[in-house]
Design an enzyme around this catalytic site. Structure first.
Site, PDB file in Angstrom:
ATOM      1  N   ARG A  21       0.817  -1.211   0.000  1.00 31.09           N
ATOM      2  CA  ARG A  21       0.000   0.000   0.000  1.00 31.09           C
ATOM      3  C   ARG A  21       0.852   1.263   0.000  1.00 31.09           C
ATOM      4  O   ARG A  21       1.752   1.407   0.812  1.00 31.09           O
ATOM      5  CB  ARG A  21      -0.924   0.007   1.209  1.00 31.09           C
ATOM      6  CG  ARG A  21      -1.995  -1.047   1.038  1.00 31.09           C
ATOM      7  CD  ARG A  21      -2.881  -1.228   2.227  1.00 31.09           C
ATOM      8  NE  ARG A  21      -3.818  -2.291   1.909  1.00 31.09           N
ATOM      9  CZ  ARG A  21      -5.082  -2.301   2.273  1.00 31.09           C
ATOM     10  NH1 ARG A  21      -5.581  -1.319   2.989  1.00 31.09           N
ATOM     11  NH2 ARG A  21      -5.863  -3.300   1.925  1.00 31.09           N
ATOM     12  N   SER A 137     -23.091 -13.932  11.415  1.00 29.81           N
ATOM     13  CA  SER A 137     -22.423 -12.792  10.797  1.00 29.81           C
ATOM     14  C   SER A 137     -22.457 -12.935   9.272  1.00 29.81           C
ATOM     15  O   SER A 137     -22.082 -13.985   8.734  1.00 29.81           O
ATOM     16  CB  SER A 137     -20.981 -12.763  11.321  1.00 29.81           C
ATOM     17  OG  SER A 137     -20.263 -11.701  10.778  1.00 29.81           O
ATOM     18  N   SER A 189     -19.941  -1.631   1.561  1.00 27.40           N
ATOM     19  CA  SER A 189     -19.153  -0.512   1.042  1.00 27.40           C
ATOM     20  C   SER A 189     -18.414  -0.820  -0.238  1.00 27.40           C
ATOM     21  O   SER A 189     -18.106   0.081  -0.999  1.00 27.40           O
ATOM     22  CB  SER A 189     -18.151  -0.079   2.101  1.00 27.40           C
ATOM     23  OG  SER A 189     -17.227  -1.121   2.336  1.00 27.40           O
ATOM     24  N   HIS A 217     -22.149   3.182   5.881  1.00 20.67           N
ATOM     25  CA  HIS A 217     -22.157   3.787   4.536  1.00 20.67           C
ATOM     26  C   HIS A 217     -23.543   4.281   4.141  1.00 20.67           C
ATOM     27  O   HIS A 217     -23.798   4.518   2.962  1.00 20.67           O
ATOM     28  CB  HIS A 217     -21.611   2.797   3.505  1.00 20.67           C
ATOM     29  CG  HIS A 217     -20.150   2.541   3.721  1.00 20.67           C
ATOM     30  ND1 HIS A 217     -19.173   3.340   3.178  1.00 20.67           N
ATOM     31  CD2 HIS A 217     -19.517   1.622   4.487  1.00 20.67           C
ATOM     32  CE1 HIS A 217     -17.981   2.907   3.576  1.00 20.67           C
ATOM     33  NE2 HIS A 217     -18.166   1.860   4.372  1.00 20.67           N
ATOM     34  N   THR A 245     -21.129   5.758  11.670  1.00 22.43           N
ATOM     35  CA  THR A 245     -19.883   6.517  11.794  1.00 22.43           C
ATOM     36  C   THR A 245     -20.176   7.999  11.624  1.00 22.43           C
ATOM     37  O   THR A 245     -21.174   8.384  10.999  1.00 22.43           O
ATOM     38  CB  THR A 245     -18.856   6.085  10.727  1.00 22.43           C
ATOM     39  OG1 THR A 245     -17.623   6.771  10.971  1.00 22.43           O
ATOM     40  CG2 THR A 245     -19.308   6.442   9.318  1.00 22.43           C
ATOM     41  N   LYS A 248     -17.799   9.541   7.718  1.00 20.95           N
ATOM     42  CA  LYS A 248     -18.003   9.417   6.271  1.00 20.95           C
ATOM     43  C   LYS A 248     -18.979  10.515   5.828  1.00 20.95           C
ATOM     44  O   LYS A 248     -18.560  11.653   5.650  1.00 20.95           O
ATOM     45  CB  LYS A 248     -18.423   8.004   5.919  1.00 20.95           C
ATOM     46  CG  LYS A 248     -17.320   6.996   6.352  1.00 20.95           C
ATOM     47  CD  LYS A 248     -17.503   5.607   5.854  1.00 20.95           C
ATOM     48  CE  LYS A 248     -16.607   4.588   6.544  1.00 20.95           C
ATOM     49  NZ  LYS A 248     -15.198   4.645   6.210  1.00 20.95           N
ATOM     50  N   THR A 277     -10.400   4.558  27.140  1.00 22.98           N
ATOM     51  CA  THR A 277      -9.754   5.359  26.108  1.00 22.98           C
ATOM     52  C   THR A 277     -10.230   6.806  26.202  1.00 22.98           C
ATOM     53  O   THR A 277     -11.387   7.063  26.584  1.00 22.98           O
ATOM     54  CB  THR A 277     -10.027   4.754  24.700  1.00 22.98           C
ATOM     55  OG1 THR A 277      -9.253   5.449  23.744  1.00 22.98           O
ATOM     56  CG2 THR A 277     -11.483   4.814  24.311  1.00 22.98           C
ATOM     57  N   THR A 278      -9.341   7.718  25.868  1.00 23.73           N
ATOM     58  CA  THR A 278      -9.702   9.136  25.884  1.00 23.73           C
ATOM     59  C   THR A 278     -10.884   9.375  24.958  1.00 23.73           C
ATOM     60  O   THR A 278     -10.913   8.856  23.835  1.00 23.73           O
ATOM     61  CB  THR A 278      -8.495   9.975  25.408  1.00 23.73           C
ATOM     62  OG1 THR A 278      -7.404   9.712  26.294  1.00 23.73           O
ATOM     63  CG2 THR A 278      -8.802  11.461  25.406  1.00 23.73           C
ATOM     64  N   THR A 363      -9.186  -6.100   1.536  1.00 28.14           N
ATOM     65  CA  THR A 363     -10.402  -5.278   1.587  1.00 28.14           C
ATOM     66  C   THR A 363     -11.523  -5.956   0.787  1.00 28.14           C
ATOM     67  O   THR A 363     -12.694  -5.910   1.174  1.00 28.14           O
ATOM     68  CB  THR A 363     -10.103  -3.865   1.047  1.00 28.14           C
ATOM     69  OG1 THR A 363      -8.965  -3.348   1.751  1.00 28.14           O
ATOM     70  CG2 THR A 363     -11.272  -2.931   1.248  1.00 28.14           C
TER      71      THR A 363
HETATM   72  N1  PMP Z   1     -18.085  -0.431   9.073  1.00 28.70           N
HETATM   73  C1  PMP Z   1     -17.904  -0.397   7.751  1.00 28.70           C
HETATM   74  C2  PMP Z   1     -18.849  -1.165   6.890  1.00 28.70           C
HETATM   75  C3  PMP Z   1     -16.854   0.348   7.181  1.00 28.70           C
HETATM   76  O1  PMP Z   1     -16.674   0.374   5.860  1.00 28.70           O
HETATM   77  C4  PMP Z   1     -15.992   1.071   8.033  1.00 28.70           C
HETATM   78  C5  PMP Z   1     -14.845   1.926   7.533  1.00 28.70           C
HETATM   79  N2  PMP Z   1     -14.342   1.680   6.316  1.00 28.70           N
HETATM   80  C6  PMP Z   1     -16.219   1.006   9.406  1.00 28.70           C
HETATM   81  C7  PMP Z   1     -17.264   0.264   9.901  1.00 28.70           C
HETATM   82  C8  PMP Z   1     -15.339   1.757  10.360  1.00 28.70           C
HETATM   83  O2  PMP Z   1     -15.756   3.083  10.437  1.00 28.70           O
HETATM   84  P1  PMP Z   1     -14.704   4.224  10.818  1.00 28.70           P
HETATM   85  O3  PMP Z   1     -14.002   4.605   9.555  1.00 28.70           O
HETATM   86  O4  PMP Z   1     -15.521   5.305  11.414  1.00 28.70           O
HETATM   87  O5  PMP Z   1     -13.754   3.618  11.796  1.00 28.70           O
END
Ligand code: PMP
Length: 404
Positions: A21, A137, A189, A217, A245, A248, A277-278, A363
């Site tokens: 990458r 899942s 995605s 997404h 999220t 995005k 975590t902070t 990916t």
């Molecule tokens: N779920 C899916 C389906 C995603 O595509 C992603 C990020 N690519 C995430 C969760 C993670 O989200 P974030 O980028 O906010 O960490």
């Protein structure tokens, strides 16, 4: 142990498969999106059009978001200064959680530092809270959900992607009274297809399962107020947990879940990824809230986004390029080979000023490598025509794909 040799060989393996990458260094200036400058490896700068941003609507550039972030920094400073429990909760966090609960019509919401962490921490924690949980899942679930399922350390079954008949077969085989969780996504995605939310909810009712829907997404982009596909299909109240999220369509950063108050309270009390975590910087929470609230009312921007995606798909198809027909804003063009995928991406960037990152394994599955375009409301027809011409040229040069 020769550690250096081990790391060198790990990188060499990735290189040999053509999936090493390289991150494009982008010099961005606010207000120019989707245009940017690319800093080449030898230090030059070149104008480019960005075609692979997940800031789907350009909200990360909008004054409503950036001004509220600046204001919050001026008011409270940079960092949260602690975990949520130890001084890291500000009114910005509390208000954002309220806004997100309202978005999905749920009693409560809980913020995490990313969508990834929200999936991983929540799903793993459900396995700890519910003895003998069985997780179902979807085969194409995001890495963050897969890690969550692993961390749950419970029985798990992977159902064939979007195949509710297979899901039912698996549910049927489990003890009737065992606690169950079905984890899936609304918009996938990489393929841009949509999960069968209603059918999954029906099965969940029939077999006494909870549902966990990743709307990463889709939030901000679908439904009258941006509540995602579950809002558009009127199914939000049938889902146990909706995850999203802020990084995005909302253009900022952070992740969340929305659910019944008792579920949020349990996750809040048990999930290490939330507790230790902070918390999100207050300015991020302020910007995200401004974005979520803004997109609850600007439905025209969502419609424009869909129109742009449809236009790009039509232009690519008319040019004879192997664009995948998706029911969403995601526009993947098939390549099917990691080396070719990287070569096409490099040629687009270096020769045509078009930036689209190659999407390779892990990916996507091997053999399904692709270029994934994400048009925004700010991508013009002229930019699209330029993209189509460039793509046609590089495809013709580097692959055997016949282009009209
Ligand atoms: N779920 C899916 C389906 C995603 O595509 C992603 C990020 N690519 C995430 C969760 C993670 O989200 P974030 O980028 O906010 O960490």
């Amino acid at each position: 142990m020769d550690y250096t040799a081990a790391f060198t060989s790990a990188v060499a393996r990735v290189r040999a498969e053509g999936r090493y990458r390289v991150f494009a260094n982008l010099l961005r200036r606010k207000g120019e999106f989707p245009r940017a400058r690319w800093r080449t490896p030898d230090g030059d700068t070149r104008d480019v059009t960005v075609w692979c941003s997940n800031d789907y609507l350009g909200m990360g550039q909008s004054a409503c978001v950036t001004e509220s972030m600046k204001k919050a920094i001026d008011e409270v400073g940079a960092g949260a200064g602690g975990t949520r429990n130890i001084s890291g909760t500000t009114n910005y966090h509390v208000e954002l959680e309220r806004s997100l609960a309202d978005l999905h019509g749920k009693e409560a919401a809980l913020l995490f530092t990313s969508g990834y962490i929200s999936n991983e921490a929540t799903i793993a924690t459900l396995g700890k809270i519910l003895p003998n949980l069985i997780i179902y899942s979807d085969a194409l679930n995001h890495a963050s959900m897969i890690e969550g399922v692993r961390g749950a350390k419970c029985e798990k079954h992977v159902w064939r992607h979007n195949d509710v008949a297979h899901l039912e077969e698996l549910l049927k085989a489990a003890p009737k009274d065992a606690p169950k969780l079905i984890a899936f996504e609304s918009v996938y995605s990489m393929d841009g297809d949509i999960g069968p939310i209603k059918a999954v909810c029906d099965l969940a009712d029939k077999y006494g399962a909870m549902t966990y829907l990743d709307e990463v997404h889709a939030v901000g982009l679908y439904g009258l107020r941006g509540g995602g596909i579950s809002e558009r299909e009127g199914l939000a109240d049938r889902l146990t947990i909706i995850e999203g999220t802020l990084g995005k369509a909302y253009g900022v950063m952070g992740g969340y879940i929305a659910a019944d108050a008792v579920i949020v309270d349990a996750i809040r009390s048990w999930a290490p990824g939330f507790i230790f975590t902070t918390s999100l910087a207050p300015a991020l929470a302020a910007g995200a809230r401004a974005s979520v609230e803004y997109l609850k009312s600007d439905h025209a921007l969502r419609e424009k986004h869909q129109e742009r995606a449809a236009t790009l798909k039509a232009k690519l198809a008319d040019a004879g390029l192997p664009v995948m027909d998706t029911p969403t804003h995601i526009v993947p063009v098939k390549v099917g080979d990691p080396v070719l995928c990287k070569r096409l991406s490099d040629a687009l960037l270096e020769e045509h000023g078009i930036y689209v990152q190659p999407i390779n394994y892990p990916t996507v599955p091997r053999g399904t490598e692709r270029l994934r375009f994400t048009p925004s409301p700010l991508h013009t027809d002229a930019m699209m025509d330029e993209l189509v011409d460039a793509l046609r040229a590089v495809y013709q040069r580097y692959s055997n794909v016949r282009v009209a």
